[in-house]
Motif scaffolding. Structure first.
Motif, mmCIF file in Angstrom:
data_model
loop_
_atom_site.group_PDB
_atom_site.id
_atom_site.type_symbol
_atom_site.label_atom_id
_atom_site.label_comp_id
_atom_site.label_asym_id
_atom_site.label_seq_id
_atom_site.Cartn_x
_atom_site.Cartn_y
_atom_site.Cartn_z
ATOM 1 N N ALA A 155 43.537 44.089 68.894
ATOM 2 C CA ALA A 155 43.058 43.181 69.937
ATOM 3 C C ALA A 155 41.789 42.468 69.473
ATOM 4 O O ALA A 155 41.627 41.260 69.685
ATOM 5 C CB ALA A 155 42.802 43.956 71.229
ATOM 6 N N ALA A 156 40.921 43.210 68.814
ATOM 7 C CA ALA A 156 39.687 42.591 68.294
ATOM 8 C C ALA A 156 40.027 41.542 67.242
ATOM 9 O O ALA A 156 39.435 40.455 67.221
ATOM 10 C CB ALA A 156 38.769 43.662 67.713
ATOM 11 N N PHE A 157 40.980 41.854 66.385
ATOM 12 C CA PHE A 157 41.416 40.855 65.395
ATOM 13 C C PHE A 157 41.905 39.596 66.107
ATOM 14 O O PHE A 157 41.590 38.475 65.703
ATOM 15 C CB PHE A 157 42.548 41.413 64.527
ATOM 16 C CG PHE A 157 42.102 42.407 63.491
ATOM 17 C CD1 PHE A 157 40.751 42.654 63.262
ATOM 18 C CD2 PHE A 157 43.032 43.112 62.735
ATOM 19 C CE1 PHE A 157 40.345 43.588 62.308
ATOM 20 C CE2 PHE A 157 42.633 44.038 61.779
ATOM 21 C CZ PHE A 157 41.290 44.284 61.560
ATOM 22 N N GLY A 158 42.673 39.783 67.148
ATOM 23 C CA GLY A 158 43.173 38.631 67.893
ATOM 24 C C GLY A 158 42.027 37.775 68.402
ATOM 25 O O GLY A 158 42.066 36.549 68.307
ATOM 26 N N LEU A 159 41.022 38.438 68.923
ATOM 27 C CA LEU A 159 39.859 37.700 69.420
ATOM 28 C C LEU A 159 39.172 36.945 68.280
ATOM 29 O O LEU A 159 38.931 35.740 68.366
ATOM 30 C CB LEU A 159 38.889 38.692 70.070
ATOM 31 C CG LEU A 159 37.689 38.144 70.846
ATOM 32 C CD1 LEU A 159 37.183 39.171 71.843
ATOM 33 C CD2 LEU A 159 36.553 37.700 69.956
ATOM 34 N N LEU A 160 38.899 37.649 67.201
ATOM 35 C CA LEU A 160 38.156 37.027 66.091
ATOM 36 C C LEU A 160 38.974 35.929 65.416
ATOM 37 O O LEU A 160 38.434 34.901 65.007
ATOM 38 C CB LEU A 160 37.776 38.096 65.062
ATOM 39 C CG LEU A 160 36.869 39.221 65.577
ATOM 40 C CD1 LEU A 160 36.647 40.273 64.495
ATOM 41 C CD2 LEU A 160 35.537 38.654 66.054
ATOM 42 N N ASN A 161 40.263 36.153 65.297
ATOM 43 C CA ASN A 161 41.104 35.181 64.598
ATOM 44 C C ASN A 161 41.447 33.971 65.453
ATOM 45 O O ASN A 161 42.171 33.075 65.005
ATOM 46 C CB ASN A 161 42.395 35.853 64.126
ATOM 47 C CG ASN A 161 42.130 36.902 63.058
ATOM 48 O OD1 ASN A 161 41.051 36.932 62.470
ATOM 49 N ND2 ASN A 161 43.103 37.759 62.819
ATOM 50 N N SER A 162 40.965 33.943 66.662
ATOM 51 C CA SER A 162 41.253 32.803 67.534
ATOM 52 C C SER A 162 40.387 31.597 67.181
ATOM 53 O O SER A 162 40.646 30.490 67.636
ATOM 54 C CB SER A 162 41.002 33.183 68.997
ATOM 55 O OG SER A 162 39.616 33.290 69.240
ATOM 56 N N THR A 163 39.379 31.814 66.351
ATOM 57 C CA THR A 163 38.463 30.720 65.995
ATOM 58 C C THR A 163 39.149 29.409 65.656
ATOM 59 O O THR A 163 38.758 28.361 66.174
ATOM 60 C CB THR A 163 37.590 31.097 64.780
ATOM 61 O OG1 THR A 163 37.466 32.494 64.723
ATOM 62 C CG2 THR A 163 36.272 30.406 64.852
ATOM 63 N N PRO A 164 40.173 29.445 64.785
ATOM 64 C CA PRO A 164 40.757 28.163 64.395
ATOM 65 C C PRO A 164 41.257 27.357 65.587
ATOM 66 O O PRO A 164 41.374 26.135 65.513
ATOM 67 C CB PRO A 164 41.935 28.578 63.501
ATOM 68 C CG PRO A 164 41.590 29.945 63.001
ATOM 69 C CD PRO A 164 40.825 30.579 64.110
ATOM 70 N N HIS A 165 41.573 28.040 66.695
ATOM 71 C CA HIS A 165 42.129 27.327 67.844
ATOM 72 C C HIS A 165 41.055 26.851 68.813
ATOM 73 O O HIS A 165 41.346 26.060 69.706
ATOM 74 C CB HIS A 165 43.136 28.227 68.564
ATOM 75 C CG HIS A 165 44.012 28.954 67.599
ATOM 76 N ND1 HIS A 165 44.712 28.304 66.612
ATOM 77 C CD2 HIS A 165 44.268 30.270 67.424
ATOM 78 C CE1 HIS A 165 45.375 29.194 65.888
ATOM 79 N NE2 HIS A 165 45.116 30.390 66.346
#
Lengths: 193, 193
Positions: A155-165
């Motif tokens: 879930a944390a990865f999902g949050l952090l990886n959302s940057t490009p969007h």
DNA sequence: GTCCGATGTTAATCAACGTTAACAGCGACC
DNA sequence: GGTCGCTGTTAACGTTGATTAACATCGGAC
């Protein structure tokens, strides 16, 4: 004299352009011709540098996974406490994601397009990286179940990886601080109750 | 008598199978033949139900966006306070993501494969849904900048939409509670400092 | 000065794909 | 019981794509 081996600048140039295109249109949505054109070449020229389109993607994902894992491990090993380790992991992941939005996007989306056996190897590296996070979280919360720590990590990865969007409305430093705060709080909240 | 219009069960069946395949291999990684085979038909049979492959994707994304927005708005309107509204949005989004992991995946990845003008319409709906969240967050934190609320919203989406990648180790209720806690804390942390 | 490996190009090959055409069964309704 | 619309099928078409072949250039090593 400083360059011991040949400077494979073309390879890197191609990989960089490919990351951008794959992130925008997806692996299958980009042709060899597109890739060549992006670096001022024709399609077939790419075969002088890569065995094929799949090999190019595989190399790209392998490189990302290795970089994430290697530096992640280094930082965890250098930390004195789990709290410091988590902070170091957060900063590393956030820096990587903000510096390489296209790579992060491709990394999270295109594993399925990589052929075996590279696919397995990439998965192994991705899992090992995630396990660094899980290990740290379990040190901070010894009573917690592994399952929960793993789910919280993803879930944390999902949050952090959302940057490009996030269509860069915030400047880089503000964004980095925001992501750090949000992920920190999320990971803390995951083990309350 | 209960059925006013024809029951388009085949359409729904196809859309459902397509969502699964698109989520797993990406829009361009799935052929019309694959789609037909997934519901026990041949490829060309799909043209009895959809104008083409792009139209199928467009309808799928349009439907998702509309469902998210409509119910999101409904819940916000029904809430007495921003806190209750945020809680309602969180529960709605989490339920949707846990019930339709494939839809969420396609929704976040394949906008770029939809042709205009549907693309614009889907973007509009996605933005409107996000703005519901932003509006609620700004009510809770009147002093905060809009930019920050928007970035925090997208980060929260990233967290919530990561479910499909968590290889279901936790049961549904535990996962829902975990996501709710993490997203809540993250969104609170986004406005501290 | 020649040779050769590295790096390009264009032309050709072969498979896969989206889409359309032509045809068939079938169930509902007159 | 005949017709018609709906929903399938298989065959065909044209395009695109990945890959390979054949050929060109060029710079450095001997």
């Amino acid at each position: 004299m400083a360059e011991v081996s040949a400077p494979p600048t073309r390879r890197l140039e191609i990989l960089s352009a490919a990351a951008e295109l794959f992130a925008r249109r997806g692996y299958h949505g980009v042709s060899i011709g597109d890739l060549g054109r992006a670096v001022g070449l024709t399609g077939p020229a790419l075969y002088r540098h890569f065995r094929g389109k799949e090999a190019l993607l595989a190399e790209m994902l392998l490189d990302i996974s290795e970089r994430l894992l290697t530096e992640g491990r280094r930082r965890v090993a250098a930390a004195d406490t789990p709290e410091v380790a988590l902070d170091a992991l957060l900063r590393w992941h956030i820096d990587f994601a903000l510096d390489n939005p296209a790579l992060i996007t491709v990394h999270t989306r295109e594993l399925g397009s990589v052929p075996q056996p590279e696919r397995r190897e990439i998965r192994r590296l991705q899992r090992a990286y995630a396990e660094e996070w899980v290990r740290v979280l379990l040190l901070m919360h010894p009573e917690a179940a592994e399952d929960r720590a793993r789910a919280a990590t993803h879930a944390a990865f999902g949050l952090l990886n959302s940057t490009p969007h996030s269509t860069g409305e915030l400047d880089r430093d503000t964004m980095a601080t925001l992501l750090h705060a949000m992920a920190s709080e999320a990971l803390t909240g995951a083990f309350r109750s």
